[in-house]
Design a protein around this motif. Structure first.
Motif, PDB file in Angstrom:
ATOM      1  N   ARG A  25       0.813  -1.207   0.000  1.00 13.04           N
ATOM      2  CA  ARG A  25       0.000   0.000   0.000  1.00 13.04           C
ATOM      3  C   ARG A  25       0.842   1.250   0.000  1.00 13.04           C
ATOM      4  N   SER A  26       0.716   2.012  -1.069  1.00 14.34           N
ATOM      5  CA  SER A  26       1.357   3.321  -1.118  1.00 14.34           C
ATOM      6  C   SER A  26       0.828   4.180   0.028  1.00 14.34           C
ATOM      7  N   HIS A  27      -0.418   3.886   0.371  1.00 17.82           N
ATOM      8  CA  HIS A  27      -1.140   4.576   1.425  1.00 17.82           C
ATOM      9  C   HIS A  27      -0.309   4.832   2.690  1.00 17.82           C
ATOM     10  N   GLN A  28       0.303   3.740   3.207  1.00 12.30           N
ATOM     11  CA  GLN A  28       0.941   3.882   4.502  1.00 12.30           C
ATOM     12  C   GLN A  28       2.111   4.857   4.467  1.00 12.30           C
ATOM     13  N   SER A  29       2.911   4.765   3.393  1.00  6.03           N
ATOM     14  CA  SER A  29       4.081   5.602   3.383  1.00  6.03           C
ATOM     15  C   SER A  29       3.745   7.032   2.955  1.00  6.03           C
ATOM     16  N   LEU A  30       2.621   7.202   2.239  1.00  5.26           N
ATOM     17  CA  LEU A  30       2.356   8.518   1.682  1.00  5.26           C
ATOM     18  C   LEU A  30       1.436   9.383   2.510  1.00  5.26           C
ATOM     19  N   ALA A  31       0.489   8.733   3.164  1.00  3.96           N
ATOM     20  CA  ALA A  31      -0.584   9.533   3.755  1.00  3.96           C
ATOM     21  C   ALA A  31      -0.089  10.464   4.843  1.00  3.96           C
ATOM     22  N   SER A  80     -21.731  13.078   1.535  1.00  2.00           N
ATOM     23  CA  SER A  80     -20.748  14.056   1.080  1.00  2.00           C
ATOM     24  C   SER A  80     -19.405  13.721   1.726  1.00  2.00           C
ATOM     25  N   LEU A  81     -18.344  14.150   1.039  1.00  3.40           N
ATOM     26  CA  LEU A  81     -16.999  13.707   1.424  1.00  3.40           C
ATOM     27  C   LEU A  81     -16.335  14.721   2.350  1.00  3.40           C
ATOM     28  N   SER A  82     -16.453  14.486   3.623  1.00  6.00           N
ATOM     29  CA  SER A  82     -15.689  15.244   4.620  1.00  6.00           C
ATOM     30  C   SER A  82     -14.310  14.585   4.721  1.00  6.00           C
ATOM     31  N   MET A  83     -13.422  15.193   5.491  1.00  5.00           N
ATOM     32  CA  MET A  83     -12.105  14.570   5.666  1.00  5.00           C
ATOM     33  C   MET A  83     -12.256  13.170   6.284  1.00  5.00           C
ATOM     34  N   GLU A  84     -13.142  13.068   7.273  1.00  8.04           N
ATOM     35  CA  GLU A  84     -13.314  11.776   7.949  1.00  8.04           C
ATOM     36  C   GLU A  84     -13.889  10.731   6.998  1.00  8.04           C
ATOM     37  N   MET A  85     -14.782  11.178   6.117  1.00  9.55           N
ATOM     38  CA  MET A  85     -15.369  10.241   5.152  1.00  9.55           C
ATOM     39  C   MET A  85     -14.291   9.742   4.173  1.00  9.55           C
ATOM     40  N   ASN A  86     -13.456  10.664   3.698  1.00 14.26           N
ATOM     41  CA  ASN A  86     -12.364  10.260   2.802  1.00 14.26           C
ATOM     42  C   ASN A  86     -11.454   9.248   3.491  1.00 14.26           C
ATOM     43  N   GLU A  87     -11.144   9.538   4.746  1.00 11.10           N
ATOM     44  CA  GLU A  87     -10.257   8.629   5.486  1.00 11.10           C
ATOM     45  C   GLU A  87     -10.911   7.263   5.689  1.00 11.10           C
ATOM     46  N   ALA A  88     -12.215   7.291   5.919  1.00 10.15           N
ATOM     47  CA  ALA A  88     -12.924   6.017   6.120  1.00 10.15           C
ATOM     48  C   ALA A  88     -12.914   5.191   4.820  1.00 10.15           C
ATOM     49  N   ILE A  89     -13.060   5.866   3.683  1.00  6.45           N
ATOM     50  CA  ILE A  89     -13.019   5.153   2.398  1.00  6.45           C
ATOM     51  C   ILE A  89     -11.639   4.504   2.220  1.00  6.45           C
ATOM     52  N   LYS A 110      -8.071  -0.272   2.258  1.00  4.66           N
ATOM     53  CA  LYS A 110      -6.834  -0.889   2.773  1.00  4.66           C
ATOM     54  C   LYS A 110      -7.156  -2.201   3.498  1.00  4.66           C
ATOM     55  N   THR A 111      -8.205  -2.174   4.287  1.00  3.22           N
ATOM     56  CA  THR A 111      -8.562  -3.377   5.051  1.00  3.22           C
ATOM     57  C   THR A 111      -8.970  -4.503   4.101  1.00  3.22           C
ATOM     58  N   ILE A 138      -5.516   8.046  -4.938  1.00  2.00           N
ATOM     59  CA  ILE A 138      -4.403   7.089  -4.976  1.00  2.00           C
ATOM     60  C   ILE A 138      -4.897   5.683  -4.613  1.00  2.00           C
ATOM     61  N   ASP A 139      -5.701   5.590  -3.572  1.00  2.00           N
ATOM     62  CA  ASP A 139      -6.095   4.270  -3.069  1.00  2.00           C
ATOM     63  C   ASP A 139      -7.201   3.618  -3.888  1.00  2.00           C
ATOM     64  N   LEU A 140      -8.148   4.406  -4.357  1.00  2.00           N
ATOM     65  CA  LEU A 140      -9.263   3.810  -5.110  1.00  2.00           C
ATOM     66  C   LEU A 140      -8.882   3.611  -6.579  1.00  2.00           C
ATOM     67  N   TYR A 141      -8.349   4.657  -7.198  1.00  2.00           N
ATOM     68  CA  TYR A 141      -7.971   4.544  -8.624  1.00  2.00           C
ATOM     69  C   TYR A 141      -6.820   3.546  -8.786  1.00  2.00           C
ATOM     70  N   GLY A 142      -5.965   3.473  -7.760  1.00  2.94           N
ATOM     71  CA  GLY A 142      -4.806   2.579  -7.846  1.00  2.94           C
ATOM     72  C   GLY A 142      -4.992   1.272  -7.116  1.00  2.94           C
ATOM     73  N   SER A 143      -6.225   0.931  -6.773  1.00  4.28           N
ATOM     74  CA  SER A 143      -6.423  -0.288  -5.981  1.00  4.28           C
ATOM     75  C   SER A 143      -6.098  -1.556  -6.776  1.00  4.28           C
ATOM     76  N   ARG A 144      -5.559  -2.554  -6.090  1.00  4.28           N
ATOM     77  CA  ARG A 144      -5.360  -3.864  -6.741  1.00  4.28           C
ATOM     78  C   ARG A 144      -6.702  -4.551  -6.992  1.00  4.28           C
ATOM     79  N   LEU A 145      -7.744  -4.093  -6.281  1.00  3.58           N
ATOM     80  CA  LEU A 145      -9.062  -4.724  -6.419  1.00  3.58           C
ATOM     81  C   LEU A 145      -9.749  -4.236  -7.689  1.00  3.58           C
ATOM     82  N   ALA A 146     -10.583  -5.086  -8.263  1.00  3.83           N
ATOM     83  CA  ALA A 146     -11.468  -4.621  -9.338  1.00  3.83           C
ATOM     84  C   ALA A 146     -12.631  -3.924  -8.646  1.00  3.83           C
ATOM     85  N   THR A 147     -12.926  -2.706  -9.071  1.00  9.25           N
ATOM     86  CA  THR A 147     -13.906  -1.890  -8.342  1.00  9.25           C
ATOM     87  C   THR A 147     -15.111  -1.593  -9.244  1.00  9.25           C
ATOM     88  N   VAL A 148     -16.290  -1.844  -8.712  1.00 10.63           N
ATOM     89  CA  VAL A 148     -17.517  -1.622  -9.484  1.00 10.63           C
ATOM     90  C   VAL A 148     -18.376  -0.606  -8.718  1.00 10.63           C
TER      91      VAL A 148
END
Ligand SMILES: CCCCCCCCCCCC/C=C/CC(=O)SCCNC(=O)CCNC(=O)[C@H](O)C(C)(C)COP(=O)(O)OP(=O)(O)OC[C@H]1O[C@@H](n2cnc3c(N)ncnc32)[C@H](O)[C@@H]1OP(=O)(O)O
Length: 324
Positions: free
Chosen positions: A15-21, A57-66, A71-72, A121-131
């Motif tokens: 996860r790029s997430h951990q080192s970047l966020a 709507s996307l608050s900071m907390e909502m973005n973080e929750a996504i 990641k989980t 970064i996390d959604l567009y770059g996810s290893r998962l196929a996203t629908v």
């Protein structure tokens, strides 16, 4: 191929997430309230259901929750596909929480923007196929969420059985209608999704597309009429969180589920490597330009004229809602 695989692992595996966020993460318990995660290891499919009333709507907390939820789920090697949905049957996501933008706190504003960049970064770059299962409206950053997925199915709308009024969801980057501009990377994502000319027109006019038009320009991949299906699949029923358990006969969710299943059957290394072909450079560009992008955003949003437009917009939203 080996080096491509190695790079795929670098980008999508770790996860790029951990080192970047540069932002704080919520505890999973809180994140789970805003985004409900359900997984079915047998089918390899998960569901992320956005649950931030009234409009996701996307608050900071909502973005973080996504980001935390992605990641989980990614940490579970048995899961290959994820459906992004909403507990609100009329709104997929209303985009950025506009109250984050009006008279913003100067310390929170850059952190808020970083949290949205992280979703990219996390959604567009996810290893998962996203629908994306787009049941209702998806303006601005709501449209961005959908575009960051691999596949988009949208409801054709429905008729309220009491009032007989038709509800037609719309999707698009409508920022110019608020007196702001879509951030460059979001605008470019529209260009990559619908092509140059359609994006140029839609960005300038702030077009919100109803489902048929969204399909015609390629902003969504499929639209689904609302008529209830006759039967539901047990596996889908199990995957639905309790808040939307009654949606098992919803044809939109059924269509999203069948697409997620198609993706889950593709050998993951091949699927991830091919996803990189189109997405890698854009993720890396975001990472490289992140601070610059944040400075542009903060500088733009705090301009007097922009604040005036945004305040008027928020006021109009509240008045509209109060009149209902
Ligand atoms: C080198 C050059 C550099 C240039 C740099 C440029 C950098 C760019 C900087 C700027 C980037 C900013 C990016 C912005 C992206 C965004 O996402 S902005 C947000 C856009 N969103 C919208 O416009 C949607 C607004 N909402 C609606 O249109 C409607 O609510 C709806 C169509 C989604 C749903 O309609 P309806 O079902 O009728 O519900 P409502 O009664 O309208 O709303 C219910 C409820 O929700 C609240 N709400 C709705 N949207 C939002 C929102 N986005 N944020 C916060 N709250 C929202 C609404 O107020 C109601 O609440 P109450 O019932 O009053 O409590």
């Amino acid at each position: 191929m080996n080096s491509l695989r190695a790079r795929a692992h670098l980008l999508f595996g770790r996860r790029s997430h951990q080192s970047l966020a540069p932002h704080q993460h919520l505890s999973p318990a809180v994140a789970n309230d805003l985004v409900i995660s359900t997984v079915d290891e047998n089918s390899g499919i998960a569901m992320l259901t956005m649950n931030r009333p009234p409009a996701n709507s996307l608050s900071m907390e909502m973005n973080e929750a996504i980001c935390d939820s992605i990641k989980t789920i990614e940490a579970n090697a048995k899961i290959q596909s994820v459906i992004l949905s909403s507990t609100n049957p009329k709104i997929f996501s209303a985009g950025l929480d506009v109250t984050e933008l009006v008279s913003p706190d100067k310390d929170r504003l850059p952190r808020f923007w970083n949290s949205l960049q992280q979703v990219y970064i996390d959604l567009y770059g996810s290893r998962l196929a996203t629908v994306a299962a787009i049941q209702g409206h998806a303006p601005a950053a709501g449209c961005f969420l959908a575009m960051a997925c691999d596949y988009r199915v949208m409801s054709a709308g429905d008729i309220n059985s009491d009032t007989k009024k038709k509800h037609v969801p719309t999707i698009g980057l409508n920022e110019t209608q608020l007196g702001i501009a879509a951030p460059p990377w979001m605008g470019q994502l529209l260009v990559r999704t619908v092509g140059f000319r359609q994006a140029e027109l839609a960005l300038a006019l702030g077009t919100l597309f109803p489902p048929e038009q969204a399909l015609a320009v390629g902003l969504v991949d499929d639209i689904v009429p609302h008529q209830k299906a006759e039967s539901g699949e047990d596996q889908l029923i199990d995957l639905l969180p309790s808040q939307i358990k009654d949606q098992a006969l919803n044809p939109l969710l059924q269509r999203a589920y069948s697409q997620a299943r198609i993706y889950a059957k593709i050998p993951p290394q091949a699927r991830v490597a091919s996803k990189m072909v189109t997405r890698e450079e854009h993720i890396f560009r975001m990472i490289a330009k992140r601070d610059e992008d944040t400075q542009h955003f903060c500088g733009f949003v705090t301009q007097k004229a922009v604040q005036k437009n945004l305040s008027a917009y928020v006021e109009a939203l509240k008045n509209k809602s109060a009149k209902k």
